[in-house]
Design a protein around this motif. Structure first.
Motif, PDB file in Angstrom:
ATOM      1  N   ALA A 137     -50.894 -95.151   2.172  1.00 17.35           N
ATOM      2  CA  ALA A 137     -51.868 -94.788   1.007  1.00 17.35           C
ATOM      3  C   ALA A 137     -50.295 -93.537  -0.352  1.00 17.35           C
ATOM      4  O   ALA A 137     -49.521 -93.191   0.537  1.00 17.35           O
ATOM      5  CB  ALA A 137     -52.816 -93.805   1.430  1.00 17.35           C
ATOM      6  N   PRO A 138     -50.861 -93.501  -0.986  1.00 15.32           N
ATOM      7  CA  PRO A 138     -49.865 -91.727  -2.308  1.00 15.32           C
ATOM      8  C   PRO A 138     -50.471 -90.761  -1.370  1.00 15.32           C
ATOM      9  O   PRO A 138     -51.285 -90.765  -0.803  1.00 15.32           O
ATOM     10  CB  PRO A 138     -50.092 -92.258  -3.640  1.00 15.32           C
ATOM     11  N   GLU A 139     -49.337 -90.458  -1.677  1.00 12.87           N
ATOM     12  CA  GLU A 139     -49.231 -88.755  -0.847  1.00 12.87           C
ATOM     13  C   GLU A 139     -50.350 -87.760  -2.157  1.00 12.87           C
ATOM     14  O   GLU A 139     -50.094 -88.407  -3.190  1.00 12.87           O
ATOM     15  CB  GLU A 139     -47.811 -87.956  -0.797  1.00 12.87           C
ATOM     16  N   ILE A 140     -51.069 -87.549  -1.634  1.00 18.10           N
ATOM     17  CA  ILE A 140     -52.147 -86.367  -2.612  1.00 18.10           C
ATOM     18  C   ILE A 140     -51.418 -84.982  -2.031  1.00 18.10           C
ATOM     19  O   ILE A 140     -51.289 -84.634  -1.190  1.00 18.10           O
ATOM     20  CB  ILE A 140     -53.138 -86.146  -1.524  1.00 18.10           C
ATOM     21  N   VAL A 141     -51.166 -84.196  -3.042  1.00 21.47           N
ATOM     22  CA  VAL A 141     -50.319 -83.269  -3.330  1.00 21.47           C
ATOM     23  C   VAL A 141     -50.970 -81.743  -4.155  1.00 21.47           C
ATOM     24  O   VAL A 141     -50.959 -82.555  -4.628  1.00 21.47           O
ATOM     25  CB  VAL A 141     -48.854 -83.351  -3.469  1.00 21.47           C
ATOM     26  N   VAL A 142     -51.496 -80.916  -3.139  1.00 20.66           N
ATOM     27  CA  VAL A 142     -51.643 -79.593  -3.998  1.00 20.66           C
ATOM     28  C   VAL A 142     -51.222 -78.834  -3.932  1.00 20.66           C
ATOM     29  O   VAL A 142     -50.402 -78.238  -3.014  1.00 20.66           O
ATOM     30  CB  VAL A 142     -53.399 -79.479  -3.951  1.00 20.66           C
ATOM     31  N   HIS A 143     -50.115 -77.844  -5.594  1.00 22.21           N
ATOM     32  CA  HIS A 143     -48.893 -77.960  -5.599  1.00 22.21           C
ATOM     33  C   HIS A 143     -48.886 -76.402  -5.267  1.00 22.21           C
ATOM     34  O   HIS A 143     -50.494 -76.052  -5.841  1.00 22.21           O
ATOM     35  CB  HIS A 143     -48.256 -78.295  -6.957  1.00 22.21           C
ATOM     36  N   ARG A 144     -47.430 -75.365  -5.475  1.00 18.83           N
ATOM     37  CA  ARG A 144     -48.064 -73.990  -6.020  1.00 18.83           C
ATOM     38  C   ARG A 144     -49.325 -73.647  -6.493  1.00 18.83           C
ATOM     39  O   ARG A 144     -49.072 -74.451  -7.603  1.00 18.83           O
ATOM     40  CB  ARG A 144     -47.005 -73.207  -5.262  1.00 18.83           C
ATOM     41  N   PRO A 145     -49.538 -72.977  -6.820  1.00 18.51           N
ATOM     42  CA  PRO A 145     -50.039 -71.719  -7.528  1.00 18.51           C
ATOM     43  C   PRO A 145     -49.565 -71.268  -8.703  1.00 18.51           C
ATOM     44  O   PRO A 145     -48.781 -71.013  -8.347  1.00 18.51           O
ATOM     45  CB  PRO A 145     -50.922 -70.897  -7.089  1.00 18.51           C
ATOM     46  N   SER A 146     -49.779 -71.528 -10.550  1.00 18.40           N
ATOM     47  CA  SER A 146     -49.099 -71.520 -11.111  1.00 18.40           C
ATOM     48  C   SER A 146     -49.731 -70.118 -11.033  1.00 18.40           C
ATOM     49  O   SER A 146     -50.068 -69.233 -11.385  1.00 18.40           O
ATOM     50  CB  SER A 146     -50.182 -72.533 -12.682  1.00 18.40           C
ATOM     51  N   PRO A 147     -48.108 -69.738 -11.938  1.00 18.70           N
ATOM     52  CA  PRO A 147     -48.838 -68.105 -12.110  1.00 18.70           C
ATOM     53  C   PRO A 147     -49.696 -67.630 -13.678  1.00 18.70           C
ATOM     54  O   PRO A 147     -50.305 -66.659 -13.015  1.00 18.70           O
ATOM     55  CB  PRO A 147     -47.530 -67.606 -13.761  1.00 18.70           C
ATOM     56  N   THR A 148     -50.807 -68.651 -13.717  1.00 19.21           N
ATOM     57  CA  THR A 148     -51.675 -68.474 -14.544  1.00 19.21           C
ATOM     58  C   THR A 148     -53.483 -68.291 -13.588  1.00 19.21           C
ATOM     59  O   THR A 148     -54.451 -68.615 -14.342  1.00 19.21           O
ATOM     60  CB  THR A 148     -51.771 -68.648 -16.276  1.00 19.21           C
ATOM     61  N   GLY A 149     -52.733 -69.370 -12.489  1.00 17.89           N
ATOM     62  CA  GLY A 149     -53.590 -69.846 -11.759  1.00 17.89           C
ATOM     63  C   GLY A 149     -53.876 -71.021 -11.918  1.00 17.89           C
ATOM     64  O   GLY A 149     -53.794 -71.476 -13.080  1.00 17.89           O
ATOM     65  N   GLY A 150     -54.476 -71.721 -10.658  1.00 18.20           N
ATOM     66  CA  GLY A 150     -54.913 -73.136 -10.389  1.00 18.20           C
ATOM     67  C   GLY A 150     -53.952 -73.444  -9.407  1.00 18.20           C
ATOM     68  O   GLY A 150     -52.655 -72.963  -9.818  1.00 18.20           O
ATOM     69  N   ARG A 151     -54.277 -74.709  -9.557  1.00 16.86           N
ATOM     70  CA  ARG A 151     -52.999 -75.814  -9.073  1.00 16.86           C
ATOM     71  C   ARG A 151     -52.763 -77.234  -9.064  1.00 16.86           C
ATOM     72  O   ARG A 151     -54.357 -77.520  -9.337  1.00 16.86           O
ATOM     73  CB  ARG A 151     -52.913 -75.650  -7.152  1.00 16.86           C
ATOM     74  N   ARG A 152     -51.734 -77.105  -9.609  1.00 22.91           N
ATOM     75  CA  ARG A 152     -51.693 -78.769  -9.775  1.00 22.91           C
ATOM     76  C   ARG A 152     -51.650 -79.565  -8.626  1.00 22.91           C
ATOM     77  O   ARG A 152     -51.765 -79.863  -7.891  1.00 22.91           O
ATOM     78  CB  ARG A 152     -50.209 -78.990 -10.493  1.00 22.91           C
ATOM     79  N   VAL A 153     -52.447 -80.471  -9.443  1.00 24.54           N
ATOM     80  CA  VAL A 153     -53.244 -81.600  -8.593  1.00 24.54           C
ATOM     81  C   VAL A 153     -52.121 -83.111  -8.508  1.00 24.54           C
ATOM     82  O   VAL A 153     -52.668 -83.410  -9.354  1.00 24.54           O
ATOM     83  CB  VAL A 153     -54.337 -81.784  -8.065  1.00 24.54           C
ATOM     84  N   THR A 154     -52.061 -84.040  -7.748  1.00 19.86           N
ATOM     85  CA  THR A 154     -51.156 -85.323  -7.804  1.00 19.86           C
ATOM     86  C   THR A 154     -51.432 -86.319  -6.589  1.00 19.86           C
ATOM     87  O   THR A 154     -51.753 -85.856  -5.561  1.00 19.86           O
ATOM     88  CB  THR A 154     -49.205 -85.270  -7.383  1.00 19.86           C
ATOM     89  N   VAL A 155     -51.138 -87.333  -7.012  1.00 19.77           N
ATOM     90  CA  VAL A 155     -51.698 -88.681  -6.460  1.00 19.77           C
ATOM     91  C   VAL A 155     -50.196 -89.366  -6.261  1.00 19.77           C
ATOM     92  O   VAL A 155     -50.365 -90.229  -7.389  1.00 19.77           O
ATOM     93  CB  VAL A 155     -52.358 -89.147  -6.112  1.00 19.77           C
ATOM     94  N   GLY A 156     -49.477 -89.357  -5.331  1.00 17.12           N
ATOM     95  CA  GLY A 156     -47.802 -90.078  -5.245  1.00 17.12           C
ATOM     96  C   GLY A 156     -47.459 -89.813  -6.770  1.00 17.12           C
ATOM     97  O   GLY A 156     -47.297 -87.621  -6.362  1.00 17.12           O
ATOM     98  N   HIS A 157     -47.118 -90.097  -8.109  1.00 17.31           N
ATOM     99  CA  HIS A 157     -46.100 -89.357  -8.449  1.00 17.31           C
ATOM    100  C   HIS A 157     -47.138 -89.196 -10.169  1.00 17.31           C
ATOM    101  O   HIS A 157     -47.448 -88.926 -11.181  1.00 17.31           O
ATOM    102  CB  HIS A 157     -45.156 -90.365  -9.374  1.00 17.31           C
ATOM    103  N   THR A 158     -48.630 -89.242 -10.045  1.00 17.73           N
ATOM    104  CA  THR A 158     -49.626 -89.408 -11.359  1.00 17.73           C
ATOM    105  C   THR A 158     -49.735 -87.645 -11.101  1.00 17.73           C
ATOM    106  O   THR A 158     -50.871 -87.709 -10.332  1.00 17.73           O
ATOM    107  CB  THR A 158     -50.819 -90.525 -11.086  1.00 17.73           C
ATOM    108  N   ILE A 159     -49.944 -86.974 -11.496  1.00 10.90           N
ATOM    109  CA  ILE A 159     -51.309 -86.240 -11.913  1.00 10.90           C
ATOM    110  C   ILE A 159     -52.274 -86.193 -12.716  1.00 10.90           C
ATOM    111  O   ILE A 159     -52.337 -86.607 -13.755  1.00 10.90           O
ATOM    112  CB  ILE A 159     -50.543 -84.501 -13.381  1.00 10.90           C
TER     113      ILE A 159
END
Length: 70
Positions: free
Chosen positions: A2-24
């Motif tokens: 399965a593709p990797e599910i990543v919840v990235h570091r918090p952004s400077p304005t709040g919120g976290r980018r979520v990716t599955v594989g190379h898809t945001i």
């Protein structure tokens, strides 16, 4: 595999980018957002994965389940 599910570091304005594989999937401001993004890509067990702290989800650059500005 399965593709990797990543919840990235918090952004400077709040919120976290979520990716599955190379898809945001989007910018999450809560666990509910992460769950919805994963459901939209067909993961019916999204709630269990997120709230159950599944090893399939990689929380990077901050504590899991925290979305405040970095």
């Amino acid at each position: 595999m399965a593709p990797e599910i990543v919840v990235h570091r918090p952004s400077p304005t709040g919120g976290r980018r979520v990716t599955v594989g190379h898809t945001i999937l989007g910018l999450a401001h809560s666990d509910a957002d992460v769950i919805e993004f994963l459901r939209r890509v067909g993961l019916d067990s999204a709630e269990d994965l997120v709230l159950g702290d599944s090893p399939l989800i990689h929380w990077r650059g901050g504590r899991a389940h925290e979305y405040e500005a970095a």
